[in-house]
Every structure is written in C-alpha cells, then in structure tokens.
Motif scaffolding. Structure first.
Motif, PDB file in Angstrom:
ATOM      1  N   ARG A  53     -45.618  51.963  20.789  1.00 27.53           N
ATOM      2  CA  ARG A  53     -44.221  52.061  20.365  1.00 27.53           C
ATOM      3  C   ARG A  53     -43.762  50.776  19.678  1.00 27.53           C
ATOM      4  O   ARG A  53     -43.063  50.815  18.660  1.00 27.53           O
ATOM      5  CB  ARG A  53     -43.325  52.368  21.559  1.00 27.53           C
ATOM      6  N   ALA A  56     -45.197  50.622  16.270  1.00 27.98           N
ATOM      7  CA  ALA A  56     -44.485  51.569  15.407  1.00 27.98           C
ATOM      8  C   ALA A  56     -43.157  50.967  14.948  1.00 27.98           C
ATOM      9  O   ALA A  56     -42.758  51.125  13.785  1.00 27.98           O
ATOM     10  CB  ALA A  56     -44.253  52.885  16.142  1.00 27.98           C
ATOM     11  N   ASN A  57     -42.482  50.265  15.849  1.00 27.90           N
ATOM     12  CA  ASN A  57     -41.220  49.612  15.486  1.00 27.90           C
ATOM     13  C   ASN A  57     -41.427  48.489  14.479  1.00 27.90           C
ATOM     14  O   ASN A  57     -40.483  48.124  13.761  1.00 27.90           O
ATOM     15  CB  ASN A  57     -40.524  49.054  16.730  1.00 27.90           C
ATOM     16  N   ARG A  79     -41.705  58.744  23.314  1.00 25.91           N
ATOM     17  CA  ARG A  79     -41.653  59.038  21.881  1.00 25.91           C
ATOM     18  C   ARG A  79     -40.483  59.966  21.561  1.00 25.91           C
ATOM     19  O   ARG A  79     -39.731  59.745  20.608  1.00 25.91           O
ATOM     20  CB  ARG A  79     -42.962  59.684  21.436  1.00 25.91           C
ATOM     21  N   GLU A  82     -37.056  58.230  21.944  1.00 22.24           N
ATOM     22  CA  GLU A  82     -36.753  57.234  20.925  1.00 22.24           C
ATOM     23  C   GLU A  82     -36.841  57.789  19.512  1.00 22.24           C
ATOM     24  O   GLU A  82     -36.545  57.086  18.544  1.00 22.24           O
ATOM     25  CB  GLU A  82     -37.677  56.024  21.081  1.00 22.24           C
ATOM     26  N   GLN A  84     -39.510  58.580  17.745  1.00 21.28           N
ATOM     27  CA  GLN A  84     -40.567  57.952  16.951  1.00 21.28           C
ATOM     28  C   GLN A  84     -41.583  58.982  16.465  1.00 21.28           C
ATOM     29  O   GLN A  84     -41.793  60.022  17.090  1.00 21.28           O
ATOM     30  CB  GLN A  84     -41.279  56.874  17.765  1.00 21.28           C
TER      31      GLN A  84
END
Length: 263
Positions: A53, A56-57, A79, A82, A84
C-alpha cells in the motif's frame, strides 16, 4: 512456509512497532537509485499489504503475492477501504506466475528466510529473473545468521495486550541454520456475552543464508549481483548486522534481444 492462519488476525496489532514508512522511504530510495521511478512493481510475501500500500501511494503500480489466504484477505480489505488499485495474487513465491514482466521485484520483512531449501530459493530467483523487464531490479532483505544466533536464538518474547497476547519461543539450530518459532496466541472471543481467550498455536521456520552463497545463487539464476547493504544504510554488512538488503539486476534479456537483432 507458514500459512499464518491465526496470526493473521493479530499480525498488524503486534507489528505496530515496525516503522513501515521509514522502511518504504529506504526502499523507494533504492528503487529510484536504480532507475525505477514508476511502473509495475511486484512484492513477494506481501502479507497484509502494509508495504504494498505504501509503495502504491508512492506512485508504483503494485502487485502483491502471498501464500497465506488469511493475510491476503486483510490486505484486500485495506485496499477496498482506501480505494487503491492493487492486484493481490494467492500464490507461492516458489511457483508464482504473472501475465507479463515488471520493472522491479521486492521482498521485505525477511520473507525470503521462509524458503528453507537452497534449491527452492534458487527457483525463486529464477522466476524473479524471468518476470523482470530487461535490466529490471530485484531488492530483498534477509535476516542474518547473527540475528538468529545472538538476538533471537533460545529467547522467549511475550506481549500482553488488551486486544490479544502472545508467547513466542525461538530455537536456533546453527548446524542446519534453521530458526524455529513456536507461537502461542491468546485471542479474545465473546461467547454469550462473556469475553474468553482462545489459545492458538503455530510453528514457523526460517533459514539463515550466508551472503556469499546468496550472491552465487543470484548469479546462477541469471541475474547480475549489484550490492548488499547493512539494512537501511549504504554500508557493507558488518559481523553484527541483523538484516541485510540485496540488490540484483536482470541481465539475460538484453543479450537475447541484441542477438536476435544481429540475426
């Protein structure tokens, strides 16, 4: 390799002392140093998705692979919460399959130590090499034999919290280089309005690998060994290093493509 069946329920609770943001900063710095600033990145042994995560951010298109369905279930819940766009795959890293190649493969939190046989670790390295873009980067960490022998070996670690408790016994075999974790979990459950603690037991195994041996296996798998660092630094490992980071590159595809053009 452990399935983390019961530990998954309290994994994030007991791992709240790990500075994931700092670890991600170090990893991102290494990725950028070797030219991976965006694109597809695969995390092997992603667990509940904490590092996946964060990456990914940071702008990477993430794929997470793990062989523990309970851990992946939690990762997918995060996921969804958020919003994502992360692809999680229920696969064993010794046999993982992708639809194409990726710019980088990473594996953290001593996931590679769960591979107990050299032949199987070599197979993981070969698969990584196969699924990397030409010149793609492979970054992973390992707990050292020093950590198992001097820090964890024959030690008992215990925590008693309101939400759950655990007792963690370690046994290190220096001849086999295997560390055995015997984990007893006490997780509260409400039954007919009364809170009771149910006991769960799991046994996990990790293996220590010598740095030179890992370098040889990376090269045997077709990769170029680039560097090994004392964790979270750019310094060479020391006798007392507890965790080390390896960096390797894919190199065979560039040669293959060149040969095809010449033909």
């Amino acid at each position: 390799m452990s399935s983390y069946e019961n530990f998954a329920r309290v994994y994030d609770l007991f791992m709240d002392n790990i500075p994931y943001e700092e670890w991600c900063g170090y990893l991102t710095g290494l990725l950028q140093e070797y030219g991976v600033t965006e694109g597809l990145v695969l995390e092997l042994g992603c667990g509940t998705g904490n590092m996946t995560r964060l990456l990914a951010n940071r702008g990477y298109d993430m794929i997470g692979v793990d062989n523990a369905p309970d851990m992946l279930e939690i990762a997918m819940e995060k996921r969804q919460a958020e919003g994502q766009d992360i692809l999680y795959l229920f696969q064993d890293m010794r046999e993982f399959e992708l639809y194409g190649t990726v710019k980088a493969v990473v594996s953290l939190c001593d996931s590679m130590n769960y591979i107990l046989e050299e032949e199987e670790l070599l197979q993981v390295f070969r698969l990584v090499n196969n699924y990397l873009d030409p010149g793609g980067v492979f970054i992973f960490d390992l707990n050292t034999a020093y950590k198992y022998r001097e820090v964890l070996g024959e030690q008992t670690i215990a925590e008693n919290r309101e939400d759950a408790s655990f007792i963690w016994d370690n046994y290190y075999d220096p001849d086999e280089k295997i560390n055995e974790y015997d984990l007893a979990l006490f997780i509260p459950e409400t039954i007919q309005g009364e809170t009771l603690y149910r006991k769960y037991e799991e046994t996990h195994y990790q293996r220590a690998y010598e740095i030179e041996n890992v370098k040889e296996m990376l090269e045997q798998a077709g990769m170029e060994f680039v560097a090994v660092y004392d964790a979270f630094t750019h310094e060479a490992p020391k006798p007392g290093s507890e965790r080390v980071y390896f960096i390797a590159r894919e190199k065979g595809k560039q040669l293959e493509n060149k040969d095809k053009k010449e033909i």
